[in-house]
Write an enzyme that holds these catalytic residues in place. Structure first.
Site, PDB file in Angstrom:
ATOM      1  CB  CYS A  71      -3.103   5.519   3.663  1.00 20.79           C
ATOM      2  SG  CYS A  71      -4.277   4.468   4.714  1.00 20.79           S
ATOM      3  CD  GLU A  96      -2.500   1.167   2.651  1.00 19.20           C
ATOM      4  OE1 GLU A  96      -2.598   2.548   3.185  1.00 19.20           O
ATOM      5  OE2 GLU A  96      -2.889   0.651   3.276  1.00 19.20           O
TER       6      GLU A  96
END
Length: 487
Positions: free
Chosen positions: A269, A232
């Protein structure tokens, strides 16, 4: 606990940790769901029991505050317990039985298929979630649930917390009967690089920067035996607000955005980094008013704070960008909220400069003349973890939804993307550069990353795994001759 620290890391030492994980895999691959559930529950209980100490260490090293960290630890232990329940329930295995059919074209033998663990897994802790995406976070939990031993590379942003959490996890697993080597902990950049390349490692889970993740991804793919790298990496998470929505609730939307992009000093994020609004709406000014003049907040590391300041200075210097509120020049080690504004024309003309992730408390308001222009800008964003639309009931959204689902793994209708529920249906991952795969790193199906399908053909019933034998002694869901069969 099997640990390598930064000062003593050597190839030989890593070999010891990896060899222990390989020995453990010979046991974990054959472990029952009940055994793995007990291991996961034991880790959750131990983390809860040591919660005050762990939260105190996390606050000292991350500056995130005890309220946020206490909540994050609770999320982490709940996640471990969810995986414990999921492995017992058994549907994650995708157990499938096709009985022989000599009349089929071609004739079909007896085929039985299920998912099996890959082997030892490397996990890289994240800086911004000291619990939920760190030593005992989602990657570790999902790999252990799948039956894979885990070697965690602790993050340099919270070294004492990482080491102490690793001690708690190791002791809990040992007390619960997990084999030695089921969990290991290492530190240091060079050790992390060697870990990805180590022949015993069968997959890697990573949460971090685009630059660092891409470098490790390339190493994983460049091995003599390439392995999956589940990274990620970077996301700006576009938000599209329609004119009708602004006309009805502009102040509410401005307040919601301000709260979302400044949460945790913007170090999420899923931070809404690009927000598309109708031209002439003066929405950027509303957001600036909602933000006010907050004091700078310590960021996770000096390096993150410096990168945030550099990113802001680059955006502010762009001819097509204006600073609505906040100062691009940031205090060392800290971040303060900044609202910037531009247009879809500027974004499309120079998307690489304007749509790069600026990790911290900032958002870029992009004005559009019509929905087509807005969607062109969304496509220019590329892959993101989330995409959001704020609209009013009755508005036609099919074209908008089609584009948002192209670029993101989770599409929100109203609300804001910060905050990721842990559930069966969650998807936390999207197209490149947000992630390197199609899988989720949050929720039950995160286990799928660390499993591979194996089919057994014409096997004697006694030779089959219990999950695939004629008698469903485990009581798990199975698909038999094409029909989903529940226990």
């Amino acid at each position: 606990m099997t640990t390598i620290d930064t000062d003593t890391r050597t190839a030989a030492s890593l070999d010891v940790v990896a060899a222990a994980a390989r020995r453990a895999f010979a046991i974990t691959v054959a472990s029952t769901a009940a055994e793995r559930a007990a291991w996961l529950t034991a880790v959750a209980d131990a983390l809860d029991a040591n919660g005050p100490e762990l939260v105190g260490l996390a606050d000292e090293e991350s500056h995130l505050g005890t309220a946020r960290l206490t909540s994050e630890l609770a999320r982490t232990t709940a996640q471990l317990r969810l995986f414990a329940a999921a492995v017992v329930e058994g549907s994650y295995l995708e157990a499938t039985i096709d009985h022989p059919d000599p009349q089929a074209t071609p004739p079909r033998p007896d085929l039985r298929r299920m998912l099996r663990p890959l082997g030892p897994v490397a996990v890289f802790s994240a800086s911004n979630f000291p619990f939920a995406f760190a030593v005992a976070g989602g990657d570790t939990a999902s790999a252990l649930a799948a039956g894979c031993p885990v070697i965690v590379k602790g993050h340099s942003a919270h070294p004492r917390l990482s080491a102490r959490t690793a001690e708690v996890v190791t002791a809990a697993l040992a007390e619960a009967g997990a084999p030695a080597g089921t969990f290991g902990h290492v530190t240091g950049r060079e050790t992390g690089v060697a870990l990805v390349q180590h022949p015993e490692i069968r997959a890697v889970g990573f949460t971090g920067s685009l630059h660092g993740g891409r470098a490790l991804f390339d190493l994983a793919q460049g091995r003599p035996d390439p392995i999956p790298f589940y990274g990620e990496l970077s996301a700006v998470n576009p938000v599209l607000i329609t004119r009708a929505a602004l006309e009805v609730r502009a102040d509410e939307l401005a307040a919601g955005l301000a709260a979302s992009f400044t949460l945790g000093a913007g170090q999420f994020c899923t931070n809404p980094g690009v927000v598309l609004v109708p031209a002439g709406s003066r929405f950027a000014e509303r957001v600036a008013a909602a933000v006010g003049s907050p004091a700078p907040v310590p960021m996770l590391t000096d390096g993150i704070a410096a990168a945030f300041a550099a990113g802001l200075e680059g955006l502010a210097a762009h001819d097509g960008v204006r600073v609505v509120t906040g100062a691009p020049a940031q205090r060392p080690g800290a971040g303060s909220a900044v609202v910037l504004a531009t247009t879809t024309d500027a974004v499309i003309a120079d998307s690489s400069a304007l749509l790069a992730e600026c990790f911290g408390p900032s958002t870029l308001i992009v004005e559009y003349a019509d929905v087509d222009a807005a969607l062109a800008a969304v496509r220019a964003v590329g892959g993101s973890l989330t995409a959001t639309v704020h609209a009013e009931p009755g508005e036609e959204l099919h074209e908008i939804i089609a584009v948002l689902t192209e670029v993101a793994g989770r599409v929100l209708f109203a609300g804001w993307p910060t905050g990721v529920a842990v559930s069966w249906a969650q998807q936390h991952g999207g197209p490149w550069p947000s992630t390197t795969s199609i899988h989720t790193s949050v929720g039950v199906t995160a286990m799928r990353r660390f499993l591979r399908p194996v089919a057994f053909q014409d096997a004697p019933n006694a030779a089959l795994p219990p999950e695939l034998r004629d008698e469903n002694v485990l009581g798990i869901p199975r698909r038999i001759d094409g029909v989903l069969t529940l226990p």
